[in-house]
Write a protein that holds these residues in place. Structure first.
Motif, PDB file in Angstrom:
ATOM      1  N   GLU A  48      -0.864   5.373   2.057  1.00 54.07           N
ATOM      2  CA  GLU A  48      -1.850   4.454   2.203  1.00 54.07           C
ATOM      3  C   GLU A  48      -2.109   3.646   3.397  1.00 54.07           C
ATOM      4  O   GLU A  48      -2.982   3.396   3.846  1.00 54.07           O
ATOM      5  N   SER A  49      -0.688   3.135   3.816  1.00 56.40           N
ATOM      6  CA  SER A  49      -0.912   2.367   5.084  1.00 56.40           C
ATOM      7  C   SER A  49      -0.810   3.322   6.285  1.00 56.40           C
ATOM      8  O   SER A  49      -1.634   2.787   7.151  1.00 56.40           O
TER       9      SER A  49
ATOM     10  N   SER B 283       4.197   5.921  -2.225  1.00 57.64           N
ATOM     11  CA  SER B 283       3.130   5.670  -3.072  1.00 57.64           C
ATOM     12  C   SER B 283       2.805   3.901  -2.872  1.00 57.64           C
ATOM     13  O   SER B 283       3.608   3.368  -2.655  1.00 57.64           O
ATOM     14  N   SER B 284       1.683   3.680  -3.186  1.00 58.40           N
ATOM     15  CA  SER B 284       1.141   2.377  -3.258  1.00 58.40           C
ATOM     16  C   SER B 284       1.741   1.664  -4.727  1.00 58.40           C
ATOM     17  O   SER B 284       1.924   2.261  -5.629  1.00 58.40           O
TER      18      SER B 284
ATOM     19  N   ALA C 222      -3.069   6.103   5.880  1.00 58.52           N
ATOM     20  CA  ALA C 222      -4.605   6.155   5.909  1.00 58.52           C
ATOM     21  C   ALA C 222      -5.205   4.654   6.457  1.00 58.52           C
ATOM     22  O   ALA C 222      -6.446   4.878   6.970  1.00 58.52           O
ATOM     23  N   LEU C 223      -4.611   3.766   6.245  1.00 60.28           N
ATOM     24  CA  LEU C 223      -5.281   2.479   6.591  1.00 60.28           C
ATOM     25  C   LEU C 223      -5.258   2.218   8.119  1.00 60.28           C
ATOM     26  O   LEU C 223      -6.248   1.934   8.870  1.00 60.28           O
TER      27      LEU C 223
ATOM     28  N   PHE D 232      -7.093  -1.091  -1.956  1.00 65.61           N
ATOM     29  CA  PHE D 232      -7.354  -0.808  -0.480  1.00 65.61           C
ATOM     30  C   PHE D 232      -8.472  -1.611   0.419  1.00 65.61           C
ATOM     31  O   PHE D 232      -8.288  -1.582   1.432  1.00 65.61           O
TER      32      PHE D 232
ATOM     33  N   GLY E 191       0.744  -1.206   0.059  1.00 65.14           N
ATOM     34  CA  GLY E 191      -0.062   0.012   0.055  1.00 65.14           C
ATOM     35  C   GLY E 191       0.764   1.340  -0.024  1.00 65.14           C
ATOM     36  O   GLY E 191       0.200   2.417  -0.231  1.00 65.14           O
TER      37      GLY E 191
END
Length: 846
Positions: free
Chosen positions: A32-33, A206-207, A35-36, A228, A28
């Motif tokens: 994004e990690s 970035s993912s 965000a996760l 995601f 991710g």
């Protein structure tokens, strides 16, 4: 610390952090990690806030989240979510045990009893790979589960002594990971490790979602797709476990202090750990290394990788221990509430250990361990946890929004909007993980809810729904106001007068068929009936008797599945009691608008003055209070819901009643017992009137009202002063009844005159002066005779007959009116006498 913080920390810190977290960062990306972690952490943080608010709103018994949800959303919702949460905890215990055993066997292959060697992967010959056998997983899993059960049998004190032995090595292993990360250098300890590098951080920002094989290794032809949503499903179990402390609420010394501080501290600690780990892993290794080294945490750990294996085994065993501790206490709490009789075996006394519930939990856990493959079950476990979290958030949302006087939580950092956001996040995450598993878990919870609502005992816990219903009712009542309801919105609210006459056994609070008739006045069961009975006597002396009678009457109403309430009024006499009821019963536009009572067929066998006076007084009171009246003759023969009727429903529409009689006939047709009948409307007309024109007018009126009925016009000769004694061709039984009534009235009148002459006073009856016009009395008798003979001629085989109720004539004794009524109902087996009131209950307009 030991009651809430440590159990929550043990449950939250699990195997996913060790073997999947670095992979998640690689797939991710750092952005994004983060965000996760924030997304999933926010969900559990908001749930912990809601949990803190409810847990500090009064003393809390055992059962943790079940207790809170049940008391806020009612027993049905509480038990359904509570049992799902229990299953989730029990099966999660098996998942943790299998995770520990598998890690142990990978670290120490020599410990395997059965060896499995894989030489082919997807048809390609590879060097021999040793793999843990499923039989080894089962044997070791069962042994470990039994050992954990013995620890749980030792009670909370034993668990608190053992818990640090599981947790401290876990914390040490995490410390070793962080030390190892700091000591890493470029390509040290293995190739692909860059050490903490800003350029690696930028490369991994970035993912880079890729297809992988089942082992999670990137493969362009791999069948597993990642995005995601899939990452949420993989990572979310790493933040569950926040209920581990509240599950043991019965064993906590101070729940109102321990649960908020312990749960929130564990949630914030683990969330901070995850955020820091994302940043460190993202700056530590190349993306390829992050994605291919499943045990990167062991690779970089200081001083050697074995520390991580110990950490994984002990973290999973600690989580399993907390699951096996919380689940039995949850089941015992559900059983102790005595909602489901089937759970009585798991009841425990206060302060006792739930041994039977623990054995049952261990049995479920061992059963899942024997199955071995939990890939299909683990998403459902997550769904059960999310379902429970959503229930906690909704409970806090409802209680906070209603803000009842009893809602005074010590925890002040809460708001209904945050709880609603938490519940919404739970539902969103459920569907992100898997909509199919979401549907399965919701279906299971719904089945349990349905089962509890049918088989469960009623438990009044003062839940939030009751408060919501109350506030909604008040708001609706205020919005209805006291102005006249439009005919389109008119509902019958019958006041069922239970026992004004007729002898019933003492244990029968109401005529058995009155509730059946009340249900016939409602469309699809909608509407409310008020069942009223009157106790003669002094209120101070009869208050307790009235309460007992009211409870008995309420039980009868529930037994008959009739939506209604019971009221018992104590009054010096029935007349005074009814007069008070008809003036004060109900609120605003929810006052009863129809009085329903049984026709006193036994009046002639009882006291000759009491029943006629009371009966006529009730009708007159209804007229003054502007209430419609429905009097049922032949109630003993009224059909219940299973007795299907055939034939016709005949209406003798004599006076304008606002359409009430028409509406009642339509409501009867909506019931199974009368749905095969057809409606006939008989219009009584004078001989010299235009019958065809009248018939056309009535047909047009019924058409505009959307009512299917056959119209029949019956012409009737107006009463003639010089009528002969032949009866005008009436049926013999009607004429015999007419002569008998005429004779009884003459005898009663002569007796009245004799008493008045003897006492030297005007003619009196029912305690008041009356003026008797004998010609008018004869006219009344003749009119009812004609109407009765018409009914017998056309409607002898009708399923039910409705006829307009004549109002009691002024200045006539009540005894005379009863004679008129007796003549009207003579030989008609099932008759409804209906009197409308000064308003329309049907309308032509849409």
């Amino acid at each position: 610390m030991m009651g809430v913080f440590v159990p929550c920390l043990q449950n939250i810190l699990g195997i996913i952090y060790y073997i999947r977290f670095s992979w998640i960062v690689g797939m991710g990306g750092i952005a994004e990690s983060l965000a996760l972690v924030s997304f999933c952490g926010l969900c559990t943080f908001l749930t912990a806030m809601s949990l803190s608010a409810i847990a500090t709103n009064g003393a809390m018994k055992g059962g943790g989240p079940y207790y809170l949800i049940g008391r806020a959303l009612g027993p049905e919702v509480g038990v359904s979510i509570g049992l799902c949460f229990f299953l989730g905890n029990a099966i999660a215990g098996a998942m943790y045990v299998l995770g520990a055993v598998e890690t142990f066997l990978k670290a120490v292959p020599a410990a395997g009893i059965f060896r499995e060697t894989i030489t082919k992967v997807n048809g390609t010959v590879v060097p021999p790979i040793e793999s843990p056998s499923s039989h080894d997983l089962q044997i070791y899993g069962i042994v470990i589960t039994i050992i954990l059960c013995f620890i749980v049998f030792g009670g909370v004190k034993m668990i608190n002594r053992v818990a640090p032995a599981f947790l401290i090595p876990v914390l040490l292993s995490i410390f070793c990971i962080f030390v190892g990360i700091m000591l890493c250098r470029n390509n040290d300890p293995v190739e692909g490790i860059t050490g903490l590098s800003l350029s690696t951080f930028r490369d991994n920002w970035s993912s880079d979602y890729q297809n992988t094989n089942n082992a999670g290794i990137p493969d362009p032809e791999g069948k597993v797709e990642w995005n995601f949503n899939a990452m949420v499903g993989l990572f979310f179990p790493a933040v569950t476990g926040i209920m581990a402390g509240s599950n043991r609420s019965a064993s906590l010394k101070d729940t109102q202090r321990s649960i908020p501080i312990g749960t929130l501290a564990a949630t914030l600690t683990t969330s901070a750990l995850y955020v820091v780990s994302v940043l460190l892993f993202g700056a530590l290794a190349t993306r390829r290394t992050l994605l291919t080294d499943r045990l990167l945490t062991a690779t970089v750990a200081w001083p050697f990788p074995a520390v991580i294996y110990v950490g994984i085994v002990l973290s999973t065993l600690g989580a399993a221990l907390q699951s096996l501790t919380g689940a039995p206490r949850l089941l015992a709490a559900i059983a102790n509430d005595d909602i489901l009789p089937i759970l009585n075996y798991f009841k425990v006394a206060d302060g006792s250990e739930p041994y039977i519930a623990t054995l049952f939990t261990a049995f479920i856990c061992i059963g899942c361990v024997v199955i071995g493959n939990l890939d299909l079950i683990t998403p459902t476990i997550t769904m059960f946890f999310l379902l429970c979290y959503a229930g906690v958030n909704l409970s806090c949302f409802l209680l906070d929004l209603l803000d009842a006087p009893s809602w005074r939580p010590r925890w002040k950092f809460h708001h209904w909007s945050l709880s609603l956001l938490g519940a919404s996040l739970c539902v969103v995450i459920m569907f992100l993980i898997s909509w199919s598993f979401t549907v399965v878990s919701l279906a299971l919870a719904s089945l349990i809810y349905y089962y509890v609502s049918i088989k469960g005992k009623a438990g009044d816990w003062g839940d939030g729904f009751k408060s919501a219903y109350f506030q909604l009712a008040l708001r609706s009542l205020r919005s209805l106001g006291a102005s006249q309801v439009h005919p389109k919105n008119w509902y019958p609210i019958p006041l069922i007068f239970c026992r004004p006459w007729g002898k019933l056994p003492e244990n029968v609070p109401c005529h058995p068929k009155l509730a059946d008739f009340a249900n016939c006045m409602k469309k699809k069961g909608r509407g409310m009936s008020i069942f009223v009975s009157i106790l003669d006597g002094d209120y101070h002396e009869c208050a307790e008797d009235a309460k007992a009678a009211c409870k008995q009457l309420g039980t009868y109403i529930d037994y008959k599945n009739c939506e209604g309430v019971a009221e018992i009024v104590v009054a010096p006499s029935m007349s005074e009691g009814f007069r008070g009821i008809v003036q004060t019963m109900g609120l605003g536009n929810l006052k009863p608008n129809i009085v329903v009572m049984r026709y006193p067929e036994i009046w002639r066998r009882e006291n000759l003055t009491e029943i006629p006076t009371t009966f006529v007084g009730i009708i007159n009171d209804c007229i003054v209070a502007n209430k419609a009246v429905v009097i049922v003759k032949g109630l003993d023969e009224w059909p219940n819901e299973y007795q299907r009727q055939y034939g016709t429903i005949d209406l003798y529409w004599i006076v304008r009643d606002g359409g009430l009689m028409l509406l009642l006939s339509q409501l009867l047709l909506t019931k199974e017992s009368f749905e095969s009948c057809k409606i006939q409307v008989f219009c009584i007309a004078e001989e010299d009137s235009n019958a065809e024109e009248l018939k056309a007018d009535v047909k047009k009126f019924l058409y505009d009202l959307r009512m299917q009925a056959e119209v029949i016009v019956v012409t009737m000769k107006s009463w003639d002063v010089n009528v002969d004694g032949s009866g005008g061709g009436q049926p013999d039984e009607s004429f015999d009844a007419f002569n008998a009534a005429q004779g009884r009235i003459a005898d009663y009148l002569s007796e009245m005159k004799e008493v008045a002459r003897r006492e030297g006073r005007p003619l009196m009856a029912d305690g008041k002066t009356v003026v008797v016009d004998e010609q008018q009395v004869e006219k009344f008798l003749y009119t009812t005779l004609k109407l009765n003979s018409t009914i017998l001629r056309y409607s002898r085989m009708a399923a039910v007959v409705l006829v307009s109720l004549p109002p009691p004539p002024l200045n006539h004794p009540a005894y005379f009116y009863m004679e008129y009524m007796d003549l009207l109902v003579e030989n008609v087996p099932r008759l409804l006498m209906v009197r409308g009131y000064r308003r329309d209950v049907v309308t032509l307009f849409t």
